[in-house]
Design a protein around this motif. Structure first.
Motif, PDB file in Angstrom:
ATOM      1  N   GLU A 394       0.791  -1.226   0.000  1.00 63.03           N
ATOM      2  CA  GLU A 394       0.000   0.000   0.000  1.00 63.03           C
ATOM      3  C   GLU A 394       0.829   1.286   0.000  1.00 63.03           C
ATOM      4  O   GLU A 394       0.433   2.289  -0.603  1.00 63.03           O
ATOM      5  N   THR A 483      -7.730  -2.385  -7.257  1.00 59.20           N
ATOM      6  CA  THR A 483      -7.213  -2.467  -5.889  1.00 59.20           C
ATOM      7  C   THR A 483      -6.158  -3.554  -5.753  1.00 59.20           C
ATOM      8  O   THR A 483      -5.336  -3.522  -4.847  1.00 59.20           O
ATOM      9  N   GLU A 484      -6.151  -4.517  -6.646  1.00 57.26           N
ATOM     10  CA  GLU A 484      -5.156  -5.575  -6.643  1.00 57.26           C
ATOM     11  C   GLU A 484      -4.019  -5.255  -7.617  1.00 57.26           C
ATOM     12  O   GLU A 484      -3.202  -6.111  -7.956  1.00 57.26           O
TER      13      GLU A 484
HETATM   14  C1  DMJ Z   1      -4.539  -6.640  -1.768  1.00 60.05           C
HETATM   15  O1  DMJ Z   1      -5.053  -7.921  -1.912  1.00 60.05           O
HETATM   16  C2  DMJ Z   1      -5.558  -5.657  -2.243  1.00 60.05           C
HETATM   17  O2  DMJ Z   1      -4.908  -4.433  -2.403  1.00 60.05           O
HETATM   18  C3  DMJ Z   1      -6.686  -5.501  -1.277  1.00 60.05           C
HETATM   19  O3  DMJ Z   1      -7.617  -4.517  -1.677  1.00 60.05           O
HETATM   20  C4  DMJ Z   1      -6.170  -5.136   0.103  1.00 60.05           C
HETATM   21  N1  DMJ Z   1      -4.750  -5.228   0.167  1.00 60.05           N
HETATM   22  C5  DMJ Z   1      -4.164  -6.420  -0.320  1.00 60.05           C
HETATM   23  C6  DMJ Z   1      -2.674  -6.440  -0.174  1.00 60.05           C
HETATM   24  O4  DMJ Z   1      -2.244  -5.906   1.018  1.00 60.05           O
END
Ligand code: DMJ
Length: 496
Positions: A394, A483-484
């Motif tokens: 992150e 997000t991934e």
């Molecule tokens: C990932 O799998 C994705 O970013 C998810 O949204 C939350 N964070 C993890 C990694 O830390």
């Protein structure tokens, strides 16, 4: 709101959706005030909908080579002990089933696919595609967590499809999404059940967190666009609407909802931490990707409320405290998860660059004390509350976003420092490993938690690579990552 007629005339939807955006709750002027000193209402909207990058594309071939070497070190470690399985345990040289014991989806292969593409590793890309086509089984008799399957597997295969044009990847992504859809369609409220058995369609898990409810619009929106089938995006928007309609008078949300009754299961707004983090991330990202101004308006409404009720200055640093979402009253001492660090980048992308920068600086202050960020910190003392180091991406994600928004070199410098600490403390002969305790001396064997998480292949080094490699395979102006870390918008295919 129902999904648009498909194939999506995405650009044409903006004005119409804007008139229907009834859930704003905050006037433009107030939102501008809360969202950032430098951002006027209009500029905040512009920043939230354009995806424009100010980052120069100055490559640093030396750093890019270092980054790629470390990615390939981890990749070879996975291949050596866990090829075809979800995740590698690099110390014990064993494997981990991520979704369900005894079942594999080749998770790390799907996670790595578009990173390998961006790194010009064409032979490895072909190998991954072959494995997915021949071995990935989306009909397994096992209960699967819908949220994780969407962001990791559906998103990974869609990114892979856009990179390579191999139709089987789109077909497999669609097949899996079809198997996941009952989680949404069987729900009386539209809030998704958390798990579904891919073979039988049986659903369970009737308390869903916001991240589980809202982290699918990017993948499902793209799938609807690519297939001309509106059902996927319809399901996403219905779930979002079900949650948004239950916001408090303060425009805050709780953490989790009962799927069948629609009642809140708790009363704490813990944004931007897990398990609500990507709910907010996708309002901005999917709103931008799909030109859906309703999602963007919801993002602005909720963000204004979070900044108003949860932002707190401690020791001159910007943090976010958990509050009762109905009253705004503080909920315990101020702690934050490393998982929340992405929010610095999201704030900047969404029209609040000064707050984004301040929040990033707060995390950098933790990094000054702990070169590998602990899982949770006390925001007053900056001491770890949870000492684990889970190879999280992150902080690098936020650096990448802030670099793209501001063009400032300091974010690349910060990301490189983060990278070198990870290399020093978490590199092992078999790849990269999580740590039990980031405060233990470097290299102490007992501190390794013995896992290379799948997301490490999707995220950590992709952000560094994109910052330093100036790859022509990514559109730095319009590109959007999930997000991934999947490049769902802006992958420049080598096959056209
Ligand atoms: C990932 O799998 C994705 O970013 C998810 O949204 C939350 N964070 C993890 C990694 O830390």
């Amino acid at each position: 709101m129902t999904a648009p007629h498909l194939p999506l005339p995405l650009r044409g939807r903006t004005a119409r959706s804007s008139r229907r955006a009834v859930l704003t709750g905050v006037s433009g002027a107030v939102a501008a005030l809360v969202l950032g000193t430098a951002a006027t209402g209009r500029s905040a909207v512009r920043a939230a909908t354009s995806g424009v990058s100010r980052a120069g594309n100055a490559a640093d071939a030396q750093v890019a080579a270092e980054v790629k070497a470390e990615f390939l070190h981890g990749w070879r470690g996975y291949q050596a002990v866990a090829w075809g399985h979800d995740e590698a345990r690099p110390i014990s040289r064993t494997r981990n089933d991520f979704f369900a014991p005894g079942h594999t989806f080749g998770l790390s292969i799907v996670e790595a696919l578009d990173t390998l593409y961006l790194m010009d590793e064409n032979a490895e890309v072909a190998r991954c595609c072959d494995w997915i086509e021949q071995h990935l089984d989306p009909v397994q008799d096992a209960p699967i967590q819908v949220f994780e399957a969407v962001i990791r597997l559906v998103g990974g295969m869609l990114a892979g499809y856009q990179a390579t044009g191999r139709p089987a990847l789109l077909g497999r992504a669609r097949e899996l999404a079809d198997r996941l859809l009952p989680a949404f369609t069987a729900s009386p409220t539209g809030l998704p059940y958390t798990h579904v058995n891919l073979r039988t369609g049986a659903v369970h898990g009737d308390v869903a967190t916001l991240a589980e409810i809202g982290s699918n619009a990017m993948e499902f929106g793209l799938l609807s666009r690519l297939t001309g089938d509106a059902r996927y995006y319809d399901a996403s928007v219905r779930a979002y609407r079900a949650a948004l309609s239950r916001r408090s008078a303060l425009d805050l949300l709780g953490t989790s909802l009962e799927v069948e009754t629609g009642r809140w299961a708790d009363c704490a707004s813990v944004a931007p931490d897990a398990p609500v983090d990507s709910f907010y991330e996708y309002l901005w990202a999917a709103g931008t990707q799909l030109r859906d101004s309703t999602l963007t308006a919801w993002y602005r409404t909720l963000t204004a409320a979070i900044l108003r009720h949860q932002a707190v200055r401690l020791g001159g640093r910007l943090w976010f405290r958990a509050v009762d979402f109905r009253t705004g009253r503080p909920h315990g001492r101020v702690q934050q998860q490393e998982l929340g660090a992405f929010y610095a980048g999201l704030l900047a992308k969404g029209g609040a660059p000064s707050q984004g920068a301040a929040y990033f600086d707060a995390w950098t202050a933790v990094l000054d004390r702990h070169p590998v960020l602990p899982e949770t910190v006390d925001c007053t003392t900056l001491k770890p509350v949870d000492c684990r180091g889970l190879l999280r991406p992150e902080y690098a994600n936020a650096a990448f976003d802030l670099w793209r928004v501001t063009g400032q070199e300091r974010y690349r410098t910060a990301a490189y420092r983060w990278f070198t600490a990870m290399r020093e403390r978490q590199r092992v002969p078999g790849g990269y490993s999580t740590l039990r305790d980031v405060t233990a001396p470097a290299g102490a064997a007992h501190t390794y938690a013995d896992l290379t998480p799948g997301y490490w292949f999707a995220e950590n080094l992709k952000y560094l690579w994109l910052m330093f490699a100036a790859t022509p395979r990514f559109d730095y102006q319009a590109g959007l990552l999930s997000t991934e870390g999947k490049a769902l918008v802006g992958l420049r295919p080598a096959w056209v």
